[in-house]
Design an enzyme around this catalytic site. Structure first.
Site, short mmCIF file in Angstrom:
data_model
loop_
_atom_site.label_atom_id
_atom_site.label_comp_id
_atom_site.label_asym_id
_atom_site.label_seq_id
_atom_site.Cartn_x
_atom_site.Cartn_y
_atom_site.Cartn_z
N GLU A 4 -4.64 4.24 3.17
CA GLU A 4 -3.77 3.15 2.72
C GLU A 4 -4.31 2.65 1.39
O GLU A 4 -5.38 2.02 1.35
CB GLU A 4 -3.74 2.01 3.74
CG GLU A 4 -2.90 2.30 4.97
CD GLU A 4 -2.63 1.04 5.78
OE1 GLU A 4 -1.58 0.98 6.43
OE2 GLU A 4 -3.45 0.11 5.74
N ASN A 63 0.83 4.82 1.64
CA ASN A 63 0.22 5.44 2.80
C ASN A 63 0.29 6.96 2.67
O ASN A 63 1.37 7.53 2.51
CB ASN A 63 0.95 5.00 4.08
CG ASN A 63 0.93 3.50 4.24
OD1 ASN A 63 -0.11 2.91 4.45
ND2 ASN A 63 2.10 2.87 4.12
N THR A 105 0.82 -1.21 0.00
CA THR A 105 0.00 0.00 0.00
C THR A 105 0.86 1.26 0.00
O THR A 105 1.98 1.27 0.52
CB THR A 105 -0.93 0.05 1.23
OG1 THR A 105 -0.15 -0.02 2.43
CG2 THR A 105 -1.93 -1.10 1.20
#
Length: 305
Positions: free
Chosen positions: A253, A207, A205
Protein backbone atom coordinates in the site's frame (compact mmCIF):
# COMPACT_ATOMS: atom_id res chain seq x y z
CA UNK A 1 12.77 -9.22 -28.78
CA UNK A 2 11.19 -11.86 -26.53
CA UNK A 3 11.21 -15.48 -27.73
CA UNK A 4 9.31 -18.13 -25.76
CA UNK A 5 9.36 -21.07 -28.20
CA UNK A 6 12.86 -22.31 -28.99
CA UNK A 7 11.52 -24.57 -31.72
CA UNK A 8 10.19 -21.55 -33.60
CA UNK A 9 12.94 -18.99 -33.03
CA UNK A 10 12.82 -16.37 -35.80
CA UNK A 11 15.81 -16.09 -38.11
CA UNK A 12 16.66 -12.69 -36.61
CA UNK A 13 17.15 -14.36 -33.20
CA UNK A 14 19.65 -16.94 -34.43
CA UNK A 15 23.42 -16.61 -34.36
CA UNK A 16 23.72 -14.47 -31.25
CA UNK A 17 26.23 -14.45 -28.43
CA UNK A 18 24.26 -16.03 -25.63
CA UNK A 19 24.36 -15.59 -21.85
CA UNK A 20 22.93 -18.53 -19.91
CA UNK A 21 21.28 -18.56 -16.47
CA UNK A 22 18.14 -18.13 -14.39
CA UNK A 23 18.96 -14.43 -13.96
CA UNK A 24 16.54 -13.92 -11.05
CA UNK A 25 17.20 -10.33 -10.00
CA UNK A 26 19.59 -9.55 -12.88
CA UNK A 27 22.15 -8.65 -10.21
CA UNK A 28 25.80 -7.59 -10.58
CA UNK A 29 26.93 -11.20 -11.02
CA UNK A 30 24.43 -11.72 -13.81
CA UNK A 31 25.51 -8.50 -15.47
CA UNK A 32 29.11 -9.74 -15.48
CA UNK A 33 27.95 -12.76 -17.50
CA UNK A 34 26.12 -10.45 -19.93
CA UNK A 35 29.21 -8.26 -20.32
CA UNK A 36 31.39 -11.31 -20.96
CA UNK A 37 29.03 -12.60 -23.63
CA UNK A 38 29.08 -9.24 -25.38
CA UNK A 39 32.84 -8.71 -25.02
CA UNK A 40 33.60 -12.10 -26.59
CA UNK A 41 31.69 -11.31 -29.78
CA UNK A 42 30.74 -7.62 -29.79
CA UNK A 43 29.73 -7.76 -33.45
CA UNK A 44 26.89 -10.20 -32.66
CA UNK A 45 23.52 -9.55 -31.09
CA UNK A 46 23.52 -10.07 -27.33
CA UNK A 47 20.96 -12.60 -26.14
CA UNK A 48 20.10 -14.10 -22.76
CA UNK A 49 18.59 -17.54 -22.28
CA UNK A 50 16.54 -18.11 -19.17
CA UNK A 51 13.67 -20.30 -18.00
CA UNK A 52 10.03 -19.61 -17.10
CA UNK A 53 8.83 -20.55 -14.64
CA UNK A 54 11.99 -20.61 -12.54
CA UNK A 55 12.95 -24.31 -12.20
CA UNK A 56 12.47 -24.10 -8.44
CA UNK A 57 8.84 -23.07 -9.04
CA UNK A 58 8.40 -26.13 -11.24
CA UNK A 59 9.99 -28.64 -8.87
CA UNK A 60 8.72 -27.10 -5.59
CA UNK A 61 5.40 -25.43 -6.38
CA UNK A 62 4.43 -25.45 -2.70
CA UNK A 63 7.24 -23.04 -1.80
CA UNK A 64 6.20 -19.47 -0.91
CA UNK A 65 6.86 -16.96 -3.71
CA UNK A 66 10.55 -16.15 -3.84
CA UNK A 67 11.15 -14.32 -7.11
CA UNK A 68 13.17 -11.11 -7.15
CA UNK A 69 12.06 -10.52 -10.73
CA UNK A 70 8.99 -12.29 -12.11
CA UNK A 71 8.99 -12.88 -15.86
CA UNK A 72 8.08 -9.41 -17.13
CA UNK A 73 10.39 -7.64 -14.67
CA UNK A 74 13.28 -9.97 -15.53
CA UNK A 75 12.86 -9.41 -19.26
CA UNK A 76 12.75 -5.64 -18.71
CA UNK A 77 15.87 -5.73 -16.50
CA UNK A 78 17.76 -7.84 -19.05
CA UNK A 79 16.83 -5.46 -21.84
CA UNK A 80 17.86 -2.48 -19.70
CA UNK A 81 21.25 -4.20 -19.32
CA UNK A 82 21.71 -4.26 -23.08
CA UNK A 83 20.20 -7.61 -24.07
CA UNK A 84 18.58 -7.50 -27.51
CA UNK A 85 16.97 -10.96 -27.45
CA UNK A 86 15.50 -12.67 -24.39
CA UNK A 87 14.89 -16.39 -24.76
CA UNK A 88 12.44 -17.22 -21.95
CA UNK A 89 12.07 -20.95 -22.49
CA UNK A 90 9.08 -22.71 -20.88
CA UNK A 91 10.34 -24.98 -18.10
CA UNK A 92 7.91 -27.88 -17.91
CA UNK A 93 8.17 -31.63 -17.28
CA UNK A 94 9.34 -32.33 -20.83
CA UNK A 95 12.04 -29.68 -20.68
CA UNK A 96 13.15 -30.86 -17.22
CA UNK A 97 13.61 -34.37 -18.66
CA UNK A 98 15.75 -33.21 -21.60
CA UNK A 99 19.25 -34.69 -21.40
CA UNK A 100 22.11 -32.19 -21.21
CA UNK A 101 23.43 -33.42 -24.58
CA UNK A 102 20.11 -32.64 -26.26
CA UNK A 103 19.96 -29.18 -24.69
CA UNK A 104 23.30 -28.28 -26.22
CA UNK A 105 22.78 -30.02 -29.55
CA UNK A 106 19.11 -29.31 -30.24
CA UNK A 107 18.44 -26.04 -28.40
CA UNK A 108 21.68 -24.05 -28.25
CA UNK A 109 23.23 -25.26 -31.50
CA UNK A 110 20.35 -26.41 -33.65
CA UNK A 111 17.43 -24.13 -32.86
CA UNK A 112 19.21 -20.98 -31.70
CA UNK A 113 22.44 -21.24 -33.66
CA UNK A 114 24.43 -19.76 -30.77
CA UNK A 115 27.87 -18.54 -31.83
CA UNK A 116 29.26 -17.93 -28.36
CA UNK A 117 28.10 -18.83 -24.83
CA UNK A 118 28.77 -17.26 -21.45
CA UNK A 119 27.73 -18.54 -18.04
CA UNK A 120 28.74 -18.60 -14.40
CA UNK A 121 31.04 -21.31 -13.10
CA UNK A 122 28.16 -23.00 -11.27
CA UNK A 123 25.79 -23.19 -14.25
CA UNK A 124 24.13 -26.62 -14.53
CA UNK A 125 21.51 -27.83 -16.97
CA UNK A 126 19.74 -30.81 -18.43
CA UNK A 127 17.95 -33.74 -16.79
CA UNK A 128 18.82 -33.85 -13.08
CA UNK A 129 21.34 -31.04 -13.76
CA UNK A 130 23.45 -33.58 -15.60
CA UNK A 131 25.40 -30.97 -17.54
CA UNK A 132 28.00 -28.72 -15.89
CA UNK A 133 30.47 -26.21 -17.31
CA UNK A 134 33.04 -28.93 -18.03
CA UNK A 135 30.47 -30.86 -20.08
CA UNK A 136 29.36 -27.64 -21.78
CA UNK A 137 32.96 -26.75 -22.64
CA UNK A 138 33.55 -30.10 -24.33
CA UNK A 139 30.33 -30.04 -26.33
CA UNK A 140 30.67 -26.38 -27.31
CA UNK A 141 34.20 -26.95 -28.62
CA UNK A 142 33.05 -29.94 -30.66
CA UNK A 143 30.29 -27.84 -32.21
CA UNK A 144 32.48 -24.83 -32.89
CA UNK A 145 30.76 -22.63 -30.31
CA UNK A 146 32.86 -20.31 -28.16
CA UNK A 147 32.45 -20.36 -24.36
CA UNK A 148 33.34 -17.95 -21.58
CA UNK A 149 33.13 -19.15 -17.97
CA UNK A 150 32.62 -16.11 -15.74
CA UNK A 151 33.88 -16.13 -12.14
CA UNK A 152 31.46 -14.88 -9.47
CA UNK A 153 31.32 -11.21 -8.55
CA UNK A 154 32.17 -10.93 -4.87
CA UNK A 155 31.79 -8.35 -2.13
CA UNK A 156 32.99 -8.33 1.46
CA UNK A 157 30.61 -11.20 2.33
CA UNK A 158 31.40 -13.46 -0.61
CA UNK A 159 29.86 -14.19 -4.01
CA UNK A 160 26.82 -12.10 -4.92
CA UNK A 161 23.83 -14.37 -5.46
CA UNK A 162 20.06 -14.18 -5.75
CA UNK A 163 19.69 -16.09 -2.46
CA UNK A 164 21.81 -13.55 -0.58
CA UNK A 165 19.72 -10.70 -1.97
CA UNK A 166 16.52 -12.47 -0.89
CA UNK A 167 17.88 -12.79 2.64
CA UNK A 168 18.80 -9.12 3.06
CA UNK A 169 15.37 -8.07 1.76
CA UNK A 170 13.66 -10.41 4.20
CA UNK A 171 15.83 -8.97 6.96
CA UNK A 172 14.76 -5.40 6.12
CA UNK A 173 17.87 -4.06 4.35
CA UNK A 174 16.80 -2.83 0.90
CA UNK A 175 19.92 -0.66 0.60
CA UNK A 176 22.11 -3.77 0.82
CA UNK A 177 19.98 -5.45 -1.82
CA UNK A 178 20.40 -2.39 -4.06
CA UNK A 179 24.19 -2.59 -3.74
CA UNK A 180 24.13 -6.18 -5.02
CA UNK A 181 21.54 -5.53 -7.71
CA UNK A 182 23.09 -2.33 -8.98
CA UNK A 183 19.69 -0.64 -8.58
CA UNK A 184 16.88 -0.50 -5.98
CA UNK A 185 14.72 -3.62 -5.75
CA UNK A 186 11.22 -3.09 -7.16
CA UNK A 187 7.82 -4.71 -6.84
CA UNK A 188 5.97 -4.36 -10.12
CA UNK A 189 2.27 -4.96 -10.65
CA UNK A 190 -1.15 -3.51 -11.45
CA UNK A 191 -2.78 -1.05 -9.09
CA UNK A 192 -5.81 -2.84 -7.68
CA UNK A 193 -8.87 -1.70 -5.78
CA UNK A 194 -8.44 -1.88 -2.02
CA UNK A 195 -10.87 -1.01 0.74
CA UNK A 196 -10.41 2.72 -0.08
CA UNK A 197 -9.92 3.50 3.58
CA UNK A 198 -6.76 5.51 2.90
CA UNK A 199 -8.55 8.32 1.10
CA UNK A 200 -10.96 8.74 4.02
CA UNK A 201 -8.10 9.32 6.48
CA UNK A 202 -6.11 11.69 4.27
CA UNK A 203 -3.58 9.18 2.94
CA UNK A 204 -4.85 7.68 -0.35
CA UNK A 205 -2.85 4.64 -1.37
CA UNK A 206 -2.05 2.69 -4.51
CA UNK A 207 -2.47 -1.00 -3.75
CA UNK A 208 -0.19 -3.43 -5.58
CA UNK A 209 -0.39 -7.21 -5.01
CA UNK A 210 2.86 -9.04 -4.32
CA UNK A 211 1.96 -11.74 -6.84
CA UNK A 212 4.95 -14.03 -7.35
CA UNK A 213 7.39 -11.56 -5.79
CA UNK A 214 9.35 -12.43 -2.68
CA UNK A 215 7.72 -10.92 0.40
CA UNK A 216 10.35 -8.68 2.00
CA UNK A 217 10.40 -7.70 5.67
CA UNK A 218 6.91 -6.58 6.65
CA UNK A 219 6.78 -2.94 7.54
CA UNK A 220 7.00 0.61 6.27
CA UNK A 221 9.42 1.82 3.62
CA UNK A 222 10.49 5.02 1.94
CA UNK A 223 9.83 4.30 -1.73
CA UNK A 224 9.94 5.64 -5.26
CA UNK A 225 7.11 4.71 -7.59
CA UNK A 226 7.53 4.62 -11.35
CA UNK A 227 4.18 5.10 -13.09
CA UNK A 228 3.12 3.65 -16.43
CA UNK A 229 4.21 6.75 -18.33
CA UNK A 230 7.65 6.81 -16.71
CA UNK A 231 6.90 9.51 -14.12
CA UNK A 232 8.68 8.89 -10.81
CA UNK A 233 6.99 9.85 -7.55
CA UNK A 234 8.45 9.47 -4.04
CA UNK A 235 6.33 8.14 -1.23
CA UNK A 236 5.92 5.82 1.71
CA UNK A 237 4.55 2.28 1.63
CA UNK A 238 3.43 -0.45 3.97
CA UNK A 239 4.06 -4.09 3.09
CA UNK A 240 2.10 -6.67 5.02
CA UNK A 241 -1.42 -7.82 5.84
CA UNK A 242 -2.45 -4.56 7.66
CA UNK A 243 -3.42 -6.03 11.06
CA UNK A 244 -4.96 -2.79 12.35
CA UNK A 245 -7.79 -3.06 9.81
CA UNK A 246 -8.11 -6.85 9.93
CA UNK A 247 -6.22 -7.60 6.72
CA UNK A 248 -5.12 -11.17 6.02
CA UNK A 249 -3.18 -11.01 2.73
CA UNK A 250 0.11 -9.19 2.34
CA UNK A 251 0.28 -6.45 -0.26
CA UNK A 252 1.93 -3.12 -0.95
CA UNK A 253 0.00 0.00 0.00
CA UNK A 254 1.87 3.02 -1.31
CA UNK A 255 1.05 6.64 -0.49
CA UNK A 256 2.60 8.88 -3.15
CA UNK A 257 3.61 12.37 -2.06
CA UNK A 258 1.93 15.34 -3.75
CA UNK A 259 0.21 13.16 -6.32
CA UNK A 260 -3.40 12.98 -7.39
CA UNK A 261 -4.67 10.83 -10.21
CA UNK A 262 -6.42 7.60 -11.01
CA UNK A 263 -3.92 4.75 -11.17
CA UNK A 264 -6.37 1.82 -11.09
CA UNK A 265 -5.38 -0.85 -13.58
CA UNK A 266 -2.03 0.78 -14.39
CA UNK A 267 1.11 -1.27 -13.92
CA UNK A 268 3.54 0.55 -11.67
CA UNK A 269 6.83 -0.27 -9.97
CA UNK A 270 7.51 0.37 -6.29
CA UNK A 271 11.23 0.66 -5.50
CA UNK A 272 12.09 0.02 -1.84
CA UNK A 273 14.69 2.58 -0.76
CA UNK A 274 14.80 2.46 3.03
CA UNK A 275 13.12 0.42 5.78
CA UNK A 276 11.51 2.71 8.35
CA UNK A 277 9.88 0.37 10.88
CA UNK A 278 8.25 -3.06 11.25
CA UNK A 279 4.52 -3.44 10.69
CA UNK A 280 2.50 -3.43 13.89
CA UNK A 281 -1.09 -3.35 15.03
CA UNK A 282 -2.48 -0.07 16.36
CA UNK A 283 -5.35 0.45 18.78
CA UNK A 284 -7.47 2.14 16.12
CA UNK A 285 -7.54 4.50 13.17
CA UNK A 286 -6.55 7.69 15.07
CA UNK A 287 -3.33 6.07 16.28
CA UNK A 288 -2.70 4.63 12.81
CA UNK A 289 -3.22 8.02 11.12
CA UNK A 290 -0.79 9.70 13.53
CA UNK A 291 1.84 7.06 12.83
CA UNK A 292 1.38 7.33 9.04
CA UNK A 293 1.99 11.07 9.32
CA UNK A 294 5.21 10.40 11.25
CA UNK A 295 6.25 7.77 8.68
CA UNK A 296 5.61 10.19 5.82
CA UNK A 297 7.65 12.90 7.51
CA UNK A 298 10.55 10.52 8.12
CA UNK A 299 10.44 9.25 4.54
CA UNK A 300 10.53 12.81 3.20
CA UNK A 301 13.53 13.55 5.39
CA UNK A 302 15.39 10.44 4.15
CA UNK A 303 14.48 11.21 0.53
CA UNK A 304 15.51 14.87 0.96
CA UNK A 305 12.11 16.22 0.01
Amino acid sequence: MLVTDWRAAPAAARGATLALGNFDGVHLGHRAVLRAAHAARPELKLAALTFEPHPREHFRPEDPPFRLTPAASKAAALQAAGVEIVFALPFDAAFAAMPAEDFVQEVLHGALGARHLACGADFAFGHRRGGDVAFLAGRAEALGIGLTIVPPVVDEAGPISSSRIRRVLQDGYPERAAQKLGRPWEIRGPVSHGDKRGRTIGFPTANVPLGRHLEPARGVYAIRATLAGGQQVPGVANIGPRPTVGGTESRVEAHLFDFSGDLYGQEISIALLHFLRPERKFSGLPELVAQIARDAAEAKKILHI
